[in-house]
Enzyme design. Structure first.
Site, PDB file in Angstrom:
ATOM      1  N   LYS A   2      27.052  39.430  46.221  1.00 58.78           N
ATOM      2  CA  LYS A   2      28.102  38.807  47.046  1.00 58.78           C
ATOM      3  C   LYS A   2      28.634  39.783  48.097  1.00 58.78           C
ATOM      4  CE  LYS A   2      33.042  37.875  46.204  1.00 58.78           C
ATOM      5  NZ  LYS A   2      33.546  39.212  46.433  1.00 58.78           N
ATOM      6  N   ASN A   3      29.035  40.959  47.665  1.00 60.26           N
ATOM      7  CA  ASN A   3      29.731  41.848  48.599  1.00 60.26           C
ATOM      8  C   ASN A   3      28.803  42.426  49.662  1.00 60.26           C
ATOM      9  OD1 ASN A   3      32.120  41.291  47.351  1.00 60.26           O
ATOM     10  ND2 ASN A   3      32.196  43.188  46.151  1.00 60.26           N
TER      11      ASN A   3
ATOM     12  N   CYS B  44      41.598  37.601  47.024  1.00 58.69           N
ATOM     13  CA  CYS B  44      42.233  37.566  45.703  1.00 58.69           C
ATOM     14  C   CYS B  44      43.541  38.349  45.692  1.00 58.69           C
ATOM     15  CB  CYS B  44      41.281  38.155  44.668  1.00 58.69           C
ATOM     16  SG  CYS B  44      39.918  37.047  44.269  1.00 58.69           S
TER      17      CYS B  44
ATOM     18  N   ARG C 232      46.402  45.418  49.317  1.00 55.01           N
ATOM     19  CA  ARG C 232      45.152  45.394  50.085  1.00 55.01           C
ATOM     20  C   ARG C 232      45.360  45.534  51.600  1.00 55.01           C
ATOM     21  NH1 ARG C 232      41.099  41.161  47.255  1.00 55.01           N
ATOM     22  NH2 ARG C 232      39.610  42.789  47.724  1.00 55.01           N
TER      23      ARG C 232
ATOM     24  N   ASP D 187      36.005  45.718  39.591  1.00 51.60           N
ATOM     25  CA  ASP D 187      35.634  44.301  39.461  1.00 51.60           C
ATOM     26  C   ASP D 187      35.206  43.943  38.039  1.00 51.60           C
ATOM     27  OD1 ASP D 187      36.223  43.857  42.070  1.00 51.60           O
ATOM     28  OD2 ASP D 187      34.167  43.621  42.765  1.00 51.60           O
TER      29      ASP D 187
ATOM     30  N   ARG E 150      33.770  31.166  44.085  1.00 55.73           N
ATOM     31  CA  ARG E 150      33.667  32.031  45.262  1.00 55.73           C
ATOM     32  C   ARG E 150      32.632  33.123  45.060  1.00 55.73           C
ATOM     33  NH1 ARG E 150      39.141  32.543  48.586  1.00 55.73           N
ATOM     34  NH2 ARG E 150      37.570  33.318  49.999  1.00 55.73           N
TER      35      ARG E 150
END
Ligand code: UD1
Length: 422
Positions: A22-23, A117, A122, A309, A401
């Site tokens: 994903k990232n 999220c 952040r 994560d 997601r």
């Protein structure tokens, strides 16, 4: 709104294949803008976040199509706007990569401030510091970041915090800057390396990705290419932990074992059996467990440390460990939203500042649960799979997601999980 119903207590057994990262995907898709030419991206995960970036790029004028095997062809030559401020952009953390990509290609960009999220503040100050060092004027106005440069020029940038997002974003802009850029104290995560490999495949000159100093010789002419995204380290880790939590035996195919060393080492410290293999085509990891894990302590750290994560999924496992585990979250200050949900299942966890103390209990019991963010959702799925009785998990749009076909993959391993659309 969809939710999961899970009947726990079933041992996960069999094999699962890990999807694209994903990232990495969320950075590589916007990075295509830099070449101005068509690229074919393979091994992208079919997840909501990828669909959102696809939609954003399409709304900007890019032509995107899918090949029969699911690869994505992106032709960015029709992009006709540098301003992306819709709700879709602000709902997604990784939309900040549009800043580096658009600034690099067109020397201007206006991007809604990123959301994502709710796991901490952040900020994006390091992204902005990097772009400014490359010569961009940046202002934040009306909820957007506006960047503009007459010319981008290579610079030496020292990151005050190790940031994956800032490292990648600066790399994107720097490949279009004249001369050499040095990013010091860079993030070393596998997807930083994957993005650098993709940029090099388009003709860029990025060296040192995977170490804490990245050197970029910018200003080269880029071109289209075909590129396959690496397997998802976090999805693989999630299945490894789920196997251990259900005292199962699972072969996890399509992984890069070195990316998983921190998690393999922790699971082995817990008494879980972890082995690596190569079936001639792909690497795999096998995880098996037949008893309660031993308690272990965890500190989340930038790669190659234990990934933040996987902190939440790991806590779901340690909730039933023998003894007390201490889990220190060093990356995000508010990543314990899953704790009250685990407590509903009988877990005994207390939090003081950035440390959770997990007093292992013999077993968890099914309960009605609510996912607060992507990895909290993964943690609750693992806890529910391991628990006795039925759980429901609401707000699973967070899970959608970032996990491709999660319930199908789990069902194939023997889990009793149903997705219910309301
Ligand atoms: C990325 C990942 C996310 C992962 C995280 C850490 C994506 C889309 N998301 O998020 O899944 O949990 O890396 O591995 O790839 N920070 C600043 N200023 C900045 C940028 C970051 O202070 O300008 C701080 C953050 O608040 C955090 C730390 O640095 O405390 C690390 O954040 P960062 O690595 O940037 O995470 P993200 O890129 O947001």
């Amino acid at each position: 709104m969809a939710y999961y119903r899970i009947n726990g207590g079933k041992r996960l057994e069999g094999a699962v294949t890990i999807s694209g990262a994903k990232n990495a995907a969320l950075a590589i898709i916007p990075a295509v803008i830099l070449s101005g030419e068509s690229c074919l991206l393979e091994n992208l995960p079919e997840i909501e976040d990828v669909r959102i970036v696809e939609e954003i790029l399409t709304s900007m004028g890019a032509a995107i199509s899918r090949t029969p095997d699911g690869s994505m062809r992106i032709d960015p030559s029709g992009i006709n706007t540098f301003s992306v401020t819709g709700k879709m952009v602000s709902s997604m953390r990784a939309s900040y990569y549009l800043l580096g990509a658009l600034l690099g290609r067109y020397k201007k960009a206006e991007i809604a401030l990123p959301g994502g999220c709710a796991i901490g503040q952040r900020p994006i100050d390091q992204h902005i510091k990097g772009m400014r060092a490359l010569g961009a004027d940046i202002v934040i106005q009306g909820g957007s970041v506006k960047a503009r440069a007459d010319k981008l020029k290579g610079a030496e940038i020292y990151l005050d915090v190790v940031s994956v997002g800032a490292t990648i974003n600066i790399m994107l802009a720097a490949v279009a800057a004249e001369g050499q850029t040095i990013i010091a104290n860079a993030a070393k995560e596998p997807h930083v390396v994957d993005v650098a490999n993709f940029l090099n495949m388009m003709g860029a000159n990025v060296k040192g990705a995977g170490t804490d100093v990245i050197r970029i010789q910018g200003g080269r002419r880029l071109h289209g290419c075909t590129y396959a995204v690496i397997p998802d380290q976090i999805e693989a880790g999630t299945f490894m932990i789920a196997a251990a939590a259900t005292r199962g035996d699972v072969i996890i195919n399509n992984v890069i074992p070195t990316h998983l060393e921190a998690i393999s080492a922790k699971l082995m410290e817990c008494g879980v059996t972890v082995s690596e293999g190569d079936d001639g085509r792909d690497f795999f990891i096998r995880v098996s467990a037949d008893k309660r894990p031993r308690a272990v302590n965890i500190k989340t750290l930038p790669y190659p440390g234990f990934p933040t994560d996987l902190q939440q999924p790991m806590m779901a496992l340690l909730a039933t460990a023998e003894g007390n585990s201490f889990i220190m979250e060093n990356i995000f200050e508010n990543r314990f939203n899953h704790v009250p949900e685990l407590a509903k299942m009988g877990a005994s966890i207390s939090i003081s500042s950035r440390t959770a103390t997990v007093e292992g209990v013999e077993r968890l019991y099914g309960a009605p649960l609510c996912a607060s963010d992507l990895r909290a959702g993964a943690a609750l799925v693992i806890a529910a799979l391991a628990a006795e009785g039925e759980s429901t998990i609401s707000h699973i749009h967070f899970i959608d997601r970032g996990y491709e076909f999660l319930e199908q993959k789990l069902r194939a391993l023997g889990a009793d999980i149903t997705r219910i659309e309301e």
